[in-house]
Design a protein around this motif. Structure first.
Motif, mmCIF file in Angstrom:
data_model
loop_
_atom_site.group_PDB
_atom_site.id
_atom_site.type_symbol
_atom_site.label_atom_id
_atom_site.label_comp_id
_atom_site.label_asym_id
_atom_site.label_seq_id
_atom_site.Cartn_x
_atom_site.Cartn_y
_atom_site.Cartn_z
ATOM 1 N N MET A 1 -65.542 73.133 -33.540
ATOM 2 C CA MET A 1 -65.966 73.514 -34.876
ATOM 3 C C MET A 1 -65.767 72.330 -35.828
ATOM 4 O O MET A 1 -64.821 71.545 -35.695
ATOM 5 C CB MET A 1 -65.146 74.710 -35.375
ATOM 6 N N THR B 1 -63.365 71.477 -41.980
ATOM 7 C CA THR B 1 -63.769 71.958 -43.299
ATOM 8 C C THR B 1 -62.561 71.973 -44.216
ATOM 9 O O THR B 1 -61.422 71.849 -43.792
ATOM 10 C CB THR B 1 -64.348 73.387 -43.212
ATOM 11 N N ALA C 1 -57.481 77.886 -42.823
ATOM 12 C CA ALA C 1 -57.650 78.229 -41.410
ATOM 13 C C ALA C 1 -56.514 79.155 -40.990
ATOM 14 O O ALA C 1 -55.352 78.926 -41.348
ATOM 15 C CB ALA C 1 -57.652 76.973 -40.550
ATOM 16 N N HIS D 1 -64.568 80.838 -35.569
ATOM 17 C CA HIS D 1 -65.675 81.159 -36.471
ATOM 18 C C HIS D 1 -65.410 80.588 -37.857
ATOM 19 O O HIS D 1 -64.300 80.698 -38.384
ATOM 20 C CB HIS D 1 -65.860 82.672 -36.576
ATOM 21 N N GLN D 2 -66.457 79.995 -38.424
ATOM 22 C CA GLN D 2 -66.378 79.437 -39.767
ATOM 23 C C GLN D 2 -67.108 80.340 -40.743
ATOM 24 O O GLN D 2 -68.344 80.428 -40.736
ATOM 25 C CB GLN D 2 -66.982 78.029 -39.798
ATOM 26 N N HIS E 1 -61.793 79.574 -42.090
ATOM 27 C CA HIS E 1 -61.991 79.304 -40.669
ATOM 28 C C HIS E 1 -60.980 80.136 -39.889
ATOM 29 O O HIS E 1 -59.775 80.078 -40.162
ATOM 30 C CB HIS E 1 -61.793 77.819 -40.351
ATOM 31 N N THR F 1 -59.645 81.555 -36.011
ATOM 32 C CA THR F 1 -59.633 81.558 -34.550
ATOM 33 C C THR F 1 -59.098 82.910 -34.119
ATOM 34 O O THR F 1 -57.961 83.272 -34.443
ATOM 35 C CB THR F 1 -58.743 80.442 -33.987
#
Length: 318
Positions: free
Chosen positions: A1, A4, A8, A78-79, A84, A86
């Motif tokens: 990924m 960003t 997260a 997934h963003q 973000h 996991t």
């Protein structure tokens, strides 16, 4: 990924299956991220926690489930626009108590065919498809006659094993074979010889469409097929293409050395796991594996395992 600037988090989530096969879900509170949508119950992993410990804690806090035991199923990175995440999805194999919304959230049990109609966070969507898939995919042998194929189909454990009719997908007896599979409740995949093949063939009762890697790489968009679309992936580029087309499934190979391709170096489970990690599609390990490798496959990020010799009922000539 991609890297960003958004926060997260690491989350663990439960696939809770009732004795009747239904799936337990909870609805996110309206004021939370992705609020109002159904989700697989779970929560954030705290520093120092193992995934199994974190999930057991979350299920007790949220649903009153005690002493929950779980095993790996699938991991997705997934963003979202603002986050973000996991997500480590785990199969809950045992627990004590009846799940209920201890934090005031709505909890419900759903039949698997009803799940696609529900509204989920985007990161949950690949799992909704993955739980409809069998743990094992048997590839029908090319070197058997039709009668032997029928015997094998009759002996398949349909609860755990699907069937890929690789070289039988354009056989004159395909309608007869598919009729037998429908009668037995076998989930069937057919091999697409081109990107538009599905538009030219009657596909009544076909569960999945499988793209060889050469066909996959020629595709500009996901094939127009209403069921599961999978692809053969022998490289990271092929996996990236499968993700870009929003396919549902990939057969990643060869994981181990195989008698049918003695000159092809195997990936090994460690490298296969690196390829699979976080992808939003269900991956199967193929090549030199057996049904007994399912637990190992799931520890490395795969949902299932696939093959010919070890998966086909009875002995298959080399």
């Amino acid at each position: 990924m991609p890297v960003t600037a958004t926060p997260a988090i690491t989350v663990v989530a439960a696939i809770i299956r009732g004795n009747d096969g239904r799936i337990c879900l909870s609805r996110r509170p309206d004021h939370k991220h992705q609020g109002g949508r159904w989700e697989f119950p779970g929560g954030k992993v705290e520093p120092g926690e193992t995934l199994s410990t974190a999930l057991a804690r979350e299920l007790e806090e949220e649903l009153g489930m005690q002493a929950a035991l779980s095993s790996p199923f699938m991991t997705i990175a997934h963003q979202y626009e603002d986050l973000h995440v996991t997500l480590h999805f785990r199969d809950v194999t045992d627990w004590q108590g009846e799940p209920s919304g201890r934090e005031g959230q709505q909890v419900g049990w759903f039949e698997i065919p009803d799940l696609p109609a529900l509204e989920f966070p985007a990161a949950n969507r690949p799992v909704v498809t993955a739980i409809t898939l069998p743990a094992h995919l048997a590839i029908a042998p090319d070197n058997q006659d039709l009668d032997a194929l029928k015997v094998g189909i009759n002996c398949l454990d349909v609860a755990s094993t699907g069937l890929y009719l690789r070289q039988w997908s354009e056989h004159a007896a395909l309608p007869e074979i598919l009729a037998l599979c429908r009668e037995k409740g076998v989930k069937v995949w057919l091999r697409a010889s081109s990107a538009t093949w599905a538009e030219q063939v009657p596909l009544q009762g076909v569960f999945g469409l499988h793209l060889p890697e050469s066909v996959l790489m020629d595709c500009r968009e996901r094939p127009d097929f209403p069921g599961v679309v999978s692809a053969a992936c022998h490289s990271r580029d092929a996996l990236a293409k499968a993700v870009s087309l929003e396919l549902d499934m990939a057969l990643v190979s060869p994981v181990e050395a195989t008698a049918s391709h003695p000159g092809r170096p195997p990936l090994g489970w460690q490298q296969a796991g690196q390829w699979i990690a976080g992808l939003p599609l269900a991956c199967y390990g193929l090549g030199g594996v057996s049904p007994a490798d399912l637990e190992k496959a799931r520890r490395h990020g795969a949902v299932g395992v696939a093959g010919i010799r070890a998966f086909w009922p009875g002995s298959v000539p080399v």
